[in-house]
Enzyme design. Structure first.
Site, mmCIF file in Angstrom:
data_model
loop_
_atom_site.group_PDB
_atom_site.id
_atom_site.type_symbol
_atom_site.label_atom_id
_atom_site.label_comp_id
_atom_site.label_asym_id
_atom_site.label_seq_id
_atom_site.Cartn_x
_atom_site.Cartn_y
_atom_site.Cartn_z
ATOM 1 N N TYR A 95 -34.317 -11.501 -10.891
ATOM 2 C CA TYR A 95 -34.141 -11.104 -9.498
ATOM 3 C C TYR A 95 -35.073 -11.853 -8.535
ATOM 4 O O TYR A 95 -34.666 -12.160 -7.406
ATOM 5 C CB TYR A 95 -34.315 -9.589 -9.353
ATOM 6 C CG TYR A 95 -33.057 -8.825 -9.671
ATOM 7 C CD1 TYR A 95 -32.116 -8.540 -8.686
ATOM 8 C CD2 TYR A 95 -32.790 -8.400 -10.973
ATOM 9 C CE1 TYR A 95 -30.952 -7.845 -8.976
ATOM 10 C CE2 TYR A 95 -31.628 -7.700 -11.277
ATOM 11 C CZ TYR A 95 -30.712 -7.431 -10.283
ATOM 12 O OH TYR A 95 -29.558 -6.754 -10.578
ATOM 13 N N GLU A 137 -28.891 -0.814 -14.104
ATOM 14 C CA GLU A 137 -28.597 -1.711 -15.232
ATOM 15 C C GLU A 137 -29.381 -1.298 -16.475
ATOM 16 O O GLU A 137 -28.839 -1.302 -17.589
ATOM 17 C CB GLU A 137 -28.898 -3.154 -14.825
ATOM 18 C CG GLU A 137 -27.873 -3.730 -13.857
ATOM 19 C CD GLU A 137 -28.389 -4.844 -12.983
ATOM 20 O OE1 GLU A 137 -27.731 -5.160 -11.981
ATOM 21 O OE2 GLU A 137 -29.477 -5.396 -13.287
#
Length: 392
Positions: A95, A137
């Site tokens: 990320y 997730e």
């Protein structure tokens, strides 16, 4: 959480960012691939060329900014993204790469308008969105791992059979390389496939055409002319070869109504319909199966569907049409799935649950036709074979 000052800046600049969102996303991807070439394996580059991936990213960021305080809208936005990320085994340490390159792209596109305050606000928005995705997730990874026969990340499977279904589609049957059990799945879900092509990893997702409870997974793949992964599967993956798979995920699953089910597909879009059909029939629901193909040569699973009609003659209605029939017999089935055809098969007594997949234009036409015929949004279900997007 964003502070009040950041929220004020986002609200003030959201129209400008939304106006340039696709340009920002189109700038972001080449920048990220240049700085971090290893992440290319996570993306289907054909979706980059068509603009599907940049459009999907742009819509997601803008949609999050608009719906961050609406739990239902946020769930609808995040669910397909989480599944796509899990299907490529995305990890939290990736990320920051996106954050760096996305903010660089915003600065490149908007120039001097990106003041330190603007950059801080949109960076804060990104990380709020990212943290929510990371948490969702991780919860999904744990759920997949802890289920019987489940696993996390990639797992080695052996190709045990491959069966041609049409001139373009081949079914691939996989069993675990260690002969241990496989996790069950929900009909309509898809499987992540990790391939090594010319020394590079390629990650793709394919709908499962096997049934829950089978001791194998089956995917049925169309050989696309420009499809690097599909061509590799068709031309180079043979019985006995090992392939890395990621656990099944996906949100286009059968609802729990008692209503009839309409399954509407175009081309290879029929792949998730096979297990959805089996589940609906097993539950005693009426099923109307409508399929469109170019001609009989590329019409997969036709014999299977005819056999299902014989077995479930009182439950299953099956109709197929060919847009370009090439034999006199096939010309009897010439046609397309349009509003008139849908109206002919639409149950009158109760609103059916409608599921449709295929090319984006096909899904858009079906969605418009169903809406015009009075099928409300909650009863219309579809899924993209690629980056999540919107039909209209």
């Amino acid at each position: 959480m964003l502070n009040q000052k950041q929220l004020e800046v986002i609200n003030a600049t959201a129209p400008v960012v939304a106006e340039h969102a696709e340009t920002i996303a189109s700038t972001f991807y080449p920048l990220m691939f240049e700085r971090y070439p290893h992440v290319r394996s996570m993306f289907n580059m054909r979706h980059q060329q068509t603009g599907e991936q940049p459009r999907a990213l742009a819509r997601s960021v803008v949609a999050y900014a608009l719906n961050r305080n609406d739990p239902e809208a946020l769930e609808r936005l995040m669910r397909p993204i989480v599944n796509k990320h899990v299907a490529i085994n995305l990890q939290p340490d990736q990320y920051p790469i996106v954050a760096e390159c996305l903010m660089a792209a915003i600065g490149e596109v908007l120039g001097d308008a990106v003041t330190p305050e603007v950059a801080d606000a949109w960076s804060g928005l990104y990380w709020e969105f990212a943290d929510r995705l990371i948490d969702a997730e991780e919860a999904t990874y744990q759920q997949l791992e802890q289920a019987p026969g489940g696993w996390r990340g990639e797992r080695a499977f052996t190709l045990v059979d491959r069966v041609p279904e049409s001139e373009e589609i081949v079914s691939f049957y996989f069993r675990p390389a260690d002969d241990s059990p496989v996790r069950t799945f929900q009909p309509g879900q898809y499987l992540g496939v990790s391939l090594e092509i010319d020394g590079e990893q390629a990650l793709r997702q394919y709908s499962l055409t096997s049934l829950p409870g089978d001791d194998f997974y089956r995917i049925s793949v169309k050989r696309e002319g420009q499809g690097r992964a599909s061509r590799h599967l068709h031309d180079h993956i043979n019985v006995g070869d090992h392939v890395q798979l990621l656990a099944p995920v996906g949100e286009m699953v059968l609802d729990d109504r008692d209503a009839p089910v309409m399954l509407i597909s175009g081309g290879v879009g029929q792949t998730p319909m096979l297990s959805l059909m089996a589940q609906a029939l097993d539950a005693g629901r009426q099923v109307i199966y409508l399929h469109a193909a170019r001609n009989a040569n590329v019409h997969a699973f036709h014999e299977h569907l005819k056999a299902m009609v014989e077995q479930y003659s009182c439950q299953l209605t099956y109709r197929y049409v060919y847009s370009h029939p090439d034999t006199p017999d096939d010309k009897r089935h010439k046609g397309i799935i349009d509003r008139a055809l849908l109206a002919d098969y639409l149950p009158r007594e109760v609103t059916p649950s409608c599921y449709f997949t295929g090319p984006t234009g096909f899904m858009r036409d079906v969605d418009n036709a169903l809406a015009a015929l009075g099928i409300d949004t909650p009863c219309r279900h579809f899924e993209y074979f690629g980056p999540s997007g919107q039909l209209h």
